[in-house]
Design a protein around this motif. Structure first.
Motif, PDB file in Angstrom:
ATOM      1  N   SER A 272      34.004 -32.372 -20.963  1.00  0.00           N
ATOM      2  CA  SER A 272      35.044 -31.446 -21.380  1.00  0.00           C
ATOM      3  C   SER A 272      35.050 -30.212 -20.474  1.00  0.00           C
ATOM      4  CB  SER A 272      34.823 -31.006 -22.835  1.00  0.00           C
ATOM      5  OG  SER A 272      35.764 -30.019 -23.202  1.00  0.00           O
ATOM      6  N   ARG A 274      36.281 -27.439 -21.236  1.00  0.00           N
ATOM      7  CA  ARG A 274      36.136 -26.255 -22.083  1.00  0.00           C
ATOM      8  C   ARG A 274      34.944 -26.445 -23.004  1.00  0.00           C
ATOM      9  NH1 ARG A 274      40.607 -23.895 -26.448  1.00  0.00           N
ATOM     10  NH2 ARG A 274      39.349 -22.125 -27.160  1.00  0.00           N
ATOM     11  N   VAL A 277      35.060 -24.214 -27.998  1.00  0.00           N
ATOM     12  CA  VAL A 277      36.240 -24.852 -28.590  1.00  0.00           C
ATOM     13  C   VAL A 277      36.562 -24.357 -29.992  1.00  0.00           C
ATOM     14  CG1 VAL A 277      35.927 -26.947 -27.225  1.00  0.00           C
ATOM     15  CG2 VAL A 277      34.842 -26.773 -29.474  1.00  0.00           C
ATOM     16  N   ALA A 286      36.693 -21.719 -18.756  1.00  0.00           N
ATOM     17  CA  ALA A 286      37.788 -22.601 -19.165  1.00  0.00           C
ATOM     18  C   ALA A 286      39.129 -21.950 -18.876  1.00  0.00           C
ATOM     19  CB  ALA A 286      37.670 -22.946 -20.641  1.00  0.00           C
ATOM     20  N   TRP A 290      42.106 -23.269 -16.510  1.00  0.00           N
ATOM     21  CA  TRP A 290      43.490 -23.314 -17.001  1.00  0.00           C
ATOM     22  C   TRP A 290      44.431 -22.659 -16.001  1.00  0.00           C
ATOM     23  CZ3 TRP A 290      46.693 -19.152 -18.142  1.00  0.00           C
ATOM     24  CH2 TRP A 290      47.885 -19.465 -18.823  1.00  0.00           C
ATOM     25  N   GLU A 293      44.926 -24.827 -13.018  1.00  0.00           N
ATOM     26  CA  GLU A 293      45.831 -25.922 -13.350  1.00  0.00           C
ATOM     27  C   GLU A 293      47.287 -25.443 -13.275  1.00  0.00           C
ATOM     28  OE1 GLU A 293      45.986 -29.407 -16.738  1.00  0.00           O
ATOM     29  OE2 GLU A 293      45.769 -27.324 -17.422  1.00  0.00           O
ATOM     30  N   TRP A 303      40.641 -31.608 -21.074  1.00  0.00           N
ATOM     31  CA  TRP A 303      40.600 -30.644 -22.166  1.00  0.00           C
ATOM     32  C   TRP A 303      40.091 -31.316 -23.437  1.00  0.00           C
ATOM     33  CZ3 TRP A 303      40.524 -26.143 -20.290  1.00  0.00           C
ATOM     34  CH2 TRP A 303      41.352 -25.757 -19.232  1.00  0.00           C
TER      35      TRP A 303
END
Length: 314
Positions: A272, A274, A277, A286, A290, A293, A303
Motif C-alpha cells: 500500500s 499509504r 489509513v 502518501a 498523491w 500522481e 492505494w
C-alpha cells in the motif's frame, strides 16, 4: 490474532508484548536509544546559539531535511522495496539519489535488507527485530539497541541477488549502488549544505556551521527517526490491523517520519502506498505520492482497498 501470540504457517509463536506485558523499566529503555540522542541535540541548540549556530543553519536544515526523508520513505521504501507505484525514470533516479544522501546505504543494499525484514518479521532471519534476544529487561533493552542501530554492525550481509534481483537488473540503480558513485552521493550530503551556507553568509564560518548543523546533524536526526521505525514501532504503540508480527502504530513519530510510523498497517498491507489509513493518521509521504500522481510523474499507485482493510481490522 490476539495481541500477545500469533502463529502463521510454520512460524513460531511470538513473545507476549501486550501493553500489560511490557514493564515500565523496559519502556524507559527506549529513551536511551532514540529520545536521548535527539533531546541531547536539541539541548545543544541554545548552548551554541550565536557563535556556532544561527538562523541560516536552521533554515538550511529545515529546507534539506524533507528531501532526504522523502528519498527514504517515498523512494527507498514505498517505491523501490514494495513497488507501491510506478515512476518515470528521472524520478526514480532522483529518489535513489535523495535516499542515498541519508547515509543509510545504497538503494540496492537498503531494499535487500528491508525485504528480508518483511519475510522474517520478528522471527529468526529478521535482520533487525527488537525481539531477537527475547523479552525481559535485559533481552528487550539489548534488542532495542540491536534493532535501532546495532544490526548495522553485523558481519552478515543480506544477499542482493536473492532479495533485489529486479533492482540489480536496473542499470541506473546498479550504477548508483557502486561504491565510487555512492561515495559521491554521500559526499553531496554535506557539500550541498556547506555550499548553501557559504552562499547565504558569504563566509567560511557560515559554510562550516552549515556543514555541521545542516549536514552531519541533519543526517543524524534523520537516521534516528528511520531507525525508530525498526525499534520503537515493533515494541510500543497500538495495533489496529492483523499482522503476523509485532508491528505497531506510534503517533508521535508520524510527522518526523513522514508517515512511516503507521507501521501496523504497513505490515498488514506492505504494498500500500499509504500507511496512515485511519482518521487522524497524517501520512505526508502518501500525500507527496498523491501529488506526483496528479502531476503524471507516477502511476499504478496502490492505494488502500477498503474491503481489504476491513478484512484485516482487529
Amino acid at each position: 490474532m490476539t495481541a500477545g501470540v500469533a502463529e502463521v504457517g510454520n512460524r513460531a509463536p511470538l513473545p507476549d508484548i501486550s501493553p500489560k506485558a511490557v514493564p515500565l523499566v523496559e519502556r524507559i529503555s527506549v529513551v536511551f536509544f532514540v529520545v536521548g540522542p535527539v533531546v541531547a541535540l536539541l539541548a545543544a541548540v541554545p548552548f551554541f546559539w550565536g557563535w556556532g549556530l544561527g538562523w541560516t543553519d536552521i533554515a538550511i536544515f529545515a529546507f534539506l531535511y524533507p528531501f532526504n526523508a522523502l528519498g527514504i520513505t517515498v523512494g527507498y521504501h514505498r517505491h523501490f522495496t514494495h513497488k507501491g507505484f510506478k515512476a518515470k525514470r528521472w524520478l526514480r533516479i532522483v529518489l535513489a539519489i535523495l535516499g542515498g544522501q541519508a547515509w543509510q546505504g545504497s538503494v540496492i543494499f537498503w531494499v535487500s535488507d528491508h525485504r528480508r525484514h518483511h519475510k522474517y518479521a520478528d522471527q529468526e532471519g529478521d535482520p533487525h527485530s527488537p525481539w531477537a534476544f527475547g523479552p525481559g529487561v535485559w533481552g528487550l533493552s539489548k534488542g532495542l539497541f540491536h534493532a535501532h542501530m546495532g544490526w548495522l554492525f553485523r558481519k552478515e550481509r543480506t544477499s542482493r541477488t536473492k532479495y533485489a534481483p529486479d533492482l540489480l537488473a536496473d542499470r541506473d540503480l546498479r550504477i548508483m549502488s557502486r561504491n565510487d558513485v555512492y561515495l559521491l552521493i554521500v559526499a553531496s550530503t554535506i557539500l550541498v549544505p556547506m555550499g548553501l551556507g557559504a552562499l547565504l553568509t558569504w563566509s567560511w564560518h557560515g559554510a562550516v556551521t552549515a556543514l555541521f548543523w545542516a549536514g552531519l546533524l541533519r543526517v543524524f536526526a534523520g537516521d534516528h527517526i528511520t531507525f525508530s521505525i525498526n525499534s520503537i514501532c515493533h515494541v510500543f504503540g497500538k495495533t489496529h490491523f492483523k499482522t503476523r508480527d509485532h508491528s505497531r502504530n506510534v503517533w508521535w513519530l508520524a510527522i518526523p517520519s513522514f508517515g512511516e510510523s503507521w507501521h501496523n498497517l504497513h505490515h498488514a498491507d506492505p504494498t500500500s502506498a499509504r500507511h496512515g489509513v485511519l482518521k487522524g493518521q497524517i501520512d505526508i509521504s502518501a500525500r507527496v505520492i498523491w501529488l506526483f500522481e496528479k502531476l503524471g510523474w507516477v502511476w499504478d499507485v496502490r492505494w488502500p482497498d477498503e474491503e481489504r482493510l476491513a478484512a484485516k481490522r482487529i
